[in-house]
Enzyme design. Sequence first.
Site, PDB file in Angstrom:
ATOM      1  CG  ASN A   1       9.148  19.691 -43.402  1.00  0.00           C
ATOM      2  OD1 ASN A   1       9.374  20.415 -42.434  1.00  0.00           O
ATOM      3  ND2 ASN A   1       7.977  19.616 -43.979  1.00  0.00           N
TER       4      ASN A   1
ATOM      5  CG  HIS B   1      16.473  23.437 -42.534  1.00  0.00           C
ATOM      6  ND1 HIS B   1      15.349  23.757 -41.823  1.00  0.00           N
ATOM      7  CD2 HIS B   1      17.089  24.619 -42.794  1.00  0.00           C
ATOM      8  CE1 HIS B   1      15.286  25.078 -41.644  1.00  0.00           C
ATOM      9  NE2 HIS B   1      16.327  25.620 -42.233  1.00  0.00           N
TER      10      HIS B   1
ATOM     11  CB  CYS C   1      34.179   8.569 -48.289  1.00  0.00           C
ATOM     12  SG  CYS C   1      33.962   9.075 -49.991  1.00  0.00           S
TER      13      CYS C   1
ATOM     14  CB  CYS D   1      37.730   9.301 -50.407  1.00  0.00           C
ATOM     15  SG  CYS D   1      37.308  10.633 -49.266  1.00  0.00           S
TER      16      CYS D   1
ATOM     17  CD  GLU E   1      -3.906  28.230 -33.313  1.00  0.00           C
ATOM     18  OE1 GLU E   1      -4.267  29.433 -33.272  1.00  0.00           O
ATOM     19  OE2 GLU E   1      -4.648  27.275 -32.990  1.00  0.00           O
TER      20      GLU E   1
HETATM   21 ZN   LIG Z   1      35.169  11.071 -49.710  1.00  0.00          ZN
END
Ligand SMILES: [Zn+2]
Length: 246
Positions: free
Chosen positions: A102, A119, A148, A153, A218
Site C-alpha cells: 500500500n 510500491h 527540486c 538542482c 476470500e
Molecule cells: Zn534534485
Amino acid sequence: MQDKIKKARDAIQKACKIMVFTGAGISRESGVPTFREAGGLWDKFKVEDFATPEAFQQRPKEVWEWYRFRRNLMRKVKPNPAHYAVAELDERHDDFLLATQNIDNLHQIAGAKRVMELHGNIFRSYCMKCGYEADESVSELTGEVPSCTRDDCSGVMRPKVVWFGEQLDPDVLEQSFRFAAQADCCIVIGTSGLVYPAAQLPFLARRNDACVIEINPEPSAITPITDYFLQGPAGEIMPQLLEETR
Ligand SMILES: [Zn+2]
C-alpha cells in the site's frame, strides 16, 4: 474459527522473527477510495493513463494533478483496528518487519515503525535528477510540476510510487526478501498474492518453515501454503490475534 485463532495467536507469541505482509484489502476496510469510486472529473480515465513513466513524460502536469487529487482523498482516511494491531506487533517484537504493497501511509499513521513500502508512498516525492526526497508539502504549493529544491538542482520531482512497468526499489526488495527467508512467522493480510515480486514473500517464509497465517475475506493464491487461513475482515480478526497477551 475460534480454535484456529487461538492456535495462530500461540504461533505469533512463540515466534522470534515476525513478518507482516499487507495489501489493498487492509486499507479497503478503512475506506481508501479508488479514484473510480470518487467519481466526477476523472471518471473517463484509467489508472494506466497516469501511473506510467510514459504518461509522466508526456503529460507531467496532468499526472501531478491526478496525484494531488488522490492525495486529498487519501488524507481523509484513517487507519482501522487492523493497522493498529500491526503497529502493536511492531512495538512488541524485537525482530519484526512489515512489508506493504500500500502507498497510503496508513500503517505509519497507526504507529508502525519498521515498514518496507514495496510500491512507494503517495505522500512522498523525489527528484528524477539527483534523487532528493521530499514530503508532500513541496509538491502541494503550486498547481505546477514541482521542481527540486536542493541547492541549484531544479530537477523534475515525481511521486514516489512504483508505476506500471517499473521495477521495485532493489534495496527495499532485498531487505524484505532477506527478512522473509529467515522469518518464523508470516502474517498475510488483505492481498490476493498475485502481484509479483511482492507476492513471493510468504513463499520465502514458508520455505523456511515459518508458520504462515492469512487473513482475507476470500481465499487467495497464498491460501494453499498457509497454516491458518482466517476468513473475514482484518479489522475484526487481527486484534483477536493479539488479545491474550495484552
Ligand atoms: Zn534534485
